[in-house]
Write a protein that holds these residues in place. Structure first.
Motif, PDB file in Angstrom:
ATOM      1  N   GLN A  76       0.821  -1.219   0.000  1.00  0.00           N
ATOM      2  CA  GLN A  76       0.000   0.000   0.000  1.00  0.00           C
ATOM      3  C   GLN A  76       0.852   1.264   0.000  1.00  0.00           C
ATOM      4  OE1 GLN A  76      -2.045  -0.959   3.668  1.00  0.00           O
ATOM      5  NE2 GLN A  76      -0.640   0.272   4.889  1.00  0.00           N
ATOM      6  N   GLU A  77       0.266   2.319  -0.603  1.00  0.00           N
ATOM      7  CA  GLU A  77       0.976   3.592  -0.639  1.00  0.00           C
ATOM      8  C   GLU A  77       0.843   4.297   0.703  1.00  0.00           C
ATOM      9  OE1 GLU A  77       0.487   5.781  -4.418  1.00  0.00           O
ATOM     10  OE2 GLU A  77       0.274   7.539  -3.117  1.00  0.00           O
ATOM     11  N   THR A  79       2.815   7.641   3.426  1.00  0.00           N
ATOM     12  CA  THR A  79       3.556   8.903   3.443  1.00  0.00           C
ATOM     13  C   THR A  79       4.879   8.722   4.168  1.00  0.00           C
ATOM     14  OG1 THR A  79       1.476  10.097   3.495  1.00  0.00           O
ATOM     15  CG2 THR A  79       3.432  11.328   4.162  1.00  0.00           C
ATOM     16  N   MET A  80       5.974   9.057   3.469  1.00  0.00           N
ATOM     17  CA  MET A  80       7.298   8.988   4.100  1.00  0.00           C
ATOM     18  C   MET A  80       7.550  10.247   4.918  1.00  0.00           C
ATOM     19  SD  MET A  80      10.065   7.218   4.457  1.00  0.00           S
ATOM     20  CE  MET A  80      10.134   6.002   3.152  1.00  0.00           C
ATOM     21  N   THR A  81       7.231  11.381   4.310  1.00  0.00           N
ATOM     22  CA  THR A  81       7.269  12.654   5.007  1.00  0.00           C
ATOM     23  C   THR A  81       6.385  13.589   4.179  1.00  0.00           C
ATOM     24  OG1 THR A  81       8.700  14.386   5.938  1.00  0.00           O
ATOM     25  CG2 THR A  81       9.369  13.471   3.827  1.00  0.00           C
ATOM     26  N   ASP A  82       6.145  14.810   4.640  1.00  0.00           N
ATOM     27  CA  ASP A  82       5.224  15.698   3.930  1.00  0.00           C
ATOM     28  C   ASP A  82       5.544  15.763   2.444  1.00  0.00           C
ATOM     29  OD1 ASP A  82       3.972  16.251   6.255  1.00  0.00           O
ATOM     30  OD2 ASP A  82       5.027  18.137   6.620  1.00  0.00           O
ATOM     31  N   GLY A  83       4.578  15.432   1.624  1.00  0.00           N
ATOM     32  CA  GLY A  83       4.754  15.539   0.180  1.00  0.00           C
ATOM     33  C   GLY A  83       5.506  14.387  -0.456  1.00  0.00           C
ATOM     34  N   VAL A  84       5.971  13.431   0.338  1.00  0.00           N
ATOM     35  CA  VAL A  84       6.727  12.301  -0.209  1.00  0.00           C
ATOM     36  C   VAL A  84       5.966  11.000   0.053  1.00  0.00           C
ATOM     37  CG1 VAL A  84       8.915  11.049  -0.182  1.00  0.00           C
ATOM     38  CG2 VAL A  84       8.880  13.513   0.271  1.00  0.00           C
ATOM     39  N   LYS A  85       5.627  10.302  -1.030  1.00  0.00           N
ATOM     40  CA  LYS A  85       4.890   9.038  -0.912  1.00  0.00           C
ATOM     41  C   LYS A  85       5.820   7.870  -1.174  1.00  0.00           C
ATOM     42  CE  LYS A  85       0.710  10.838  -0.584  1.00  0.00           C
ATOM     43  NZ  LYS A  85       0.178  10.797   0.743  1.00  0.00           N
ATOM     44  N   TYR A  86       5.445   6.724  -0.632  1.00  0.00           N
ATOM     45  CA  TYR A  86       6.252   5.532  -0.838  1.00  0.00           C
ATOM     46  C   TYR A  86       5.321   4.329  -0.864  1.00  0.00           C
ATOM     47  CZ  TYR A  86      10.302   2.465  -0.544  1.00  0.00           C
ATOM     48  OH  TYR A  86      11.267   1.532  -0.830  1.00  0.00           O
ATOM     49  N   THR A  87       5.615   3.349  -1.718  1.00  0.00           N
ATOM     50  CA  THR A  87       4.811   2.124  -1.715  1.00  0.00           C
ATOM     51  C   THR A  87       5.420   1.146  -0.713  1.00  0.00           C
ATOM     52  OG1 THR A  87       4.248   2.500  -4.011  1.00  0.00           O
ATOM     53  CG2 THR A  87       3.834   0.303  -3.136  1.00  0.00           C
ATOM     54  N   TYR A  88       4.743   1.023   0.419  1.00  0.00           N
ATOM     55  CA  TYR A  88       5.222   0.136   1.474  1.00  0.00           C
ATOM     56  C   TYR A  88       4.634  -1.248   1.271  1.00  0.00           C
ATOM     57  CZ  TYR A  88       6.410   4.408   4.119  1.00  0.00           C
ATOM     58  OH  TYR A  88       6.921   5.603   4.538  1.00  0.00           O
ATOM     59  N   TRP A  89       5.419  -2.262   1.607  1.00  0.00           N
ATOM     60  CA  TRP A  89       4.907  -3.632   1.682  1.00  0.00           C
ATOM     61  C   TRP A  89       4.828  -3.949   3.165  1.00  0.00           C
ATOM     62  CZ3 TRP A  89       8.764  -6.106  -2.379  1.00  0.00           C
ATOM     63  CH2 TRP A  89       8.531  -5.501  -3.631  1.00  0.00           C
ATOM     64  N   THR A  90       3.660  -4.355   3.638  1.00  0.00           N
ATOM     65  CA  THR A  90       3.456  -4.414   5.086  1.00  0.00           C
ATOM     66  C   THR A  90       2.913  -5.753   5.582  1.00  0.00           C
ATOM     67  OG1 THR A  90       1.118  -3.775   5.112  1.00  0.00           O
ATOM     68  CG2 THR A  90       2.728  -1.986   4.924  1.00  0.00           C
TER      69      THR A  90
END
Ligand SMILES: [Cu+2]
Length: 482
Positions: A76-77, A79-90
């Motif tokens: 799922q997508e 937020t890494m930090t404000d304005g930065v998205k990351y696709t995490y596998w969880t």
């Protein structure tokens, strides 16, 4: 007479022997290790799973049982930090994955589900498992499928689990790790607050703070040069309203893990000393520890009593990671001050060894060399770079500042009210109390050793962003304030 004495001696001897045997047998009993491989389980229940920073309820004195763990893998997508998205596998929808709490002797029936919307197969290797691959060989599961395997936890401790599907490093780098606790017989000693904190390093194609959805960067991961080093999967997971909390006088236990994939963590809480540390998450106890080393794929259990109010900052003491890559969290302690333990500032005086409170870097740069005419777009571009190397460490990537320490530059009424004053701040530094957006700051900003052109560019960049008033600062304006 003699006969009576003899009888007494015999009775005494008998009593002594009785007690000796009693004592010896009881000693023997407590020394004999319990064999948790054969301990019987009583009953069955579903395991409580929690997302960080929470942990499930303590086990207490319950008997070993059959424990069903229902874990769903979700890509799922986030937020890494404000304005930065990351696709995490969880594991379970959070990074780190759901916390699993067991006791020694439990038989865990693990149900690993791979959500049908996921793109990849995954599995799980739990370091608490005694068996091939820590479960990985039995748990490889395709999207839309479920795998069930079971294991008995026979060693108390705090263990990492992670995905072990090729490329393993990539699955871990995307957030596929978490902690499983195996409590000893009778449980861990009770404390007032318990939290779950896990460090991880992340590798993105853009640099720290570069906007948008950032893909994973395999080359940086191989070189071990992360852009982000964070607690609980993102920058700011435990700041800005998400602080961990405790009250003065309470005892706090942190279950700390390190998912890596690459870095080891020098875990430290600024302003606290760990009273007890389960070194490497095992049975060995260390006391009065300042910084504890947590290997990649390892853990530690630390506890301490909080005696004074304030913000206690959790960091990886490889300190650039904390202030420049995100490995920073806050434990907020509320309650009455204890002047006996910490006085606060008793007296504030002025100390002027060189005639000023502002620290300066040695001046190397020519401050006023001829510069080419620049377009507004050029200035903003150059200014952004200067901000990213000079100002952001304190004022943060989005100019949001850090409450109580560094004032915001975003929508700053102080900045927007007076550009000359702002220029002076950067040229000469600033100290003493100021109010920015209704909040008081009383700290020191060092004078910045920048040329007129550089100051013009960085200020133009700041004024053009984050809701500021778009003032265009020229080198001449800076020169006038020197
Ligand atoms: Cu995986």
């Amino acid at each position: 007479m003699k006969k009576k004495n003899d009888a007494l001696i015999v009775i005494r001897l008998f009593v002594y022997t009785f007690f000796c045997v009693l004592i010896l047998s009881s000693c023997k009993k407590s020394e004999e290790p319990v064999d948790y491989t054969t301990i019987k389980t009583e009953g069955q229940m579903d395991a409580e799973l929690t997302a960080p920073p929470m942990v499930p309820k303590p086990i207490g004195k319950r008997a070993a049982m059959k424990l069903k763990v229902n874990m769903e893998i979700k890509e799922q997508e986030g937020t890494m930090t404000d304005g930065v998205k990351y696709t995490y596998w969880t594991f379970g929808g959070s990074v780190p994955g759901s916390f699993i709490r067991t006791r020694v002797g439990d038989e865990v029936e693990f149900h690993l589900k791979n959500h049908p919307d996921n793109k990849l197969p995954h599995n799980i290797d739990l370091h608490a498992v005694t068996g091939p691959g820590g479960g990985a060989t039995s748990s490889l599961v395709a999207p839309g499928h479920e795998k069930v395997f079971s294991f008995k936890v026979i060693n108390p401790g705090l263990y990492v689990y992670h995905c072990a599907t090729a490329p393993v490093g990539m699955h871990i780098a995307n957030g596929m790790y978490g902690l499983i606790l195996v409590e000893p017989e009778g449980g861990l000693p009770p404390v007032d607050k318990e939290y779950y904190v896990m460090q991880g390093d992340f590798y993105t194609q853009g640099e720290y703070g570069a906007k948008g959805l950032q893909p994973f960067d395999m080359n940086k991961a191989i070189k071990e040069t992360p852009d982000y080093v964070v607690f609980n999967g993102k920058v700011g997971s435990m700041t800005n309203g998400n602080e961990l909390t405790a009250k003065v006088g309470e005892t706090v236990r942190l279950f700390v893990g390190n998912g890596g994939p690459n870095l080891v963590s020098s875990f430290h809480v600024i302003g606290e000393i760990f009273d007890n540390v389960h070194v490497e998450g095992g049975a060995m106890m260390n006391k009065n520890v300042q910084t504890t080393l947590i290997p990649a794929g390892g853990s530690a259990i630390v506890d301490f009593k909080v005696e004074t109010p304030g913000n206690f900052i959790l960091v990886d003491h490889s300190i650039f990671r904390a202030f420049n890559k995100g490995a920073l969290g806050i434990l907020k302690v509320e309650g009455a001050e204890n002047k006996n333990i910490y006085s606060g500032t008793i007296q504030e005086g002025i100390y002027l060894p060189e005639g000023g409170t502002i620290q300066k870097m040695p001046e190397e740069k020519a401050t006023t060399t001829a510069v080419p005419k620049r377009t507004l777009a050029d200035k903003i571009k150059i200014g952004k770079e200067i901000f990213g190397t000079t100002c952001f460490a304190c004022h943060q990537s989005e100019g949001q500042g850090i409450p109580g320490a560094f004032p915001p530059l975003a929508k700053s009424d102080y900045l927007n009210a007076d550009s000359k004053r702002a220029i002076k701040t950067i040229l000469h530094g600033l100290s003493g109390e100021i109010t920015v957006n209704g909040k008081k700051f009383n700290s020191v900003m060092p004078a910045q050793n920048l040329s007129d052109d550089e100051i013009a560019n960085v200020m133009t960049y700041i004024y053009s962003n984050w809701g500021n008033n778009k003032t265009e600062v020229t080198p001449e304006m800076v020169k006038a304030q020197r």
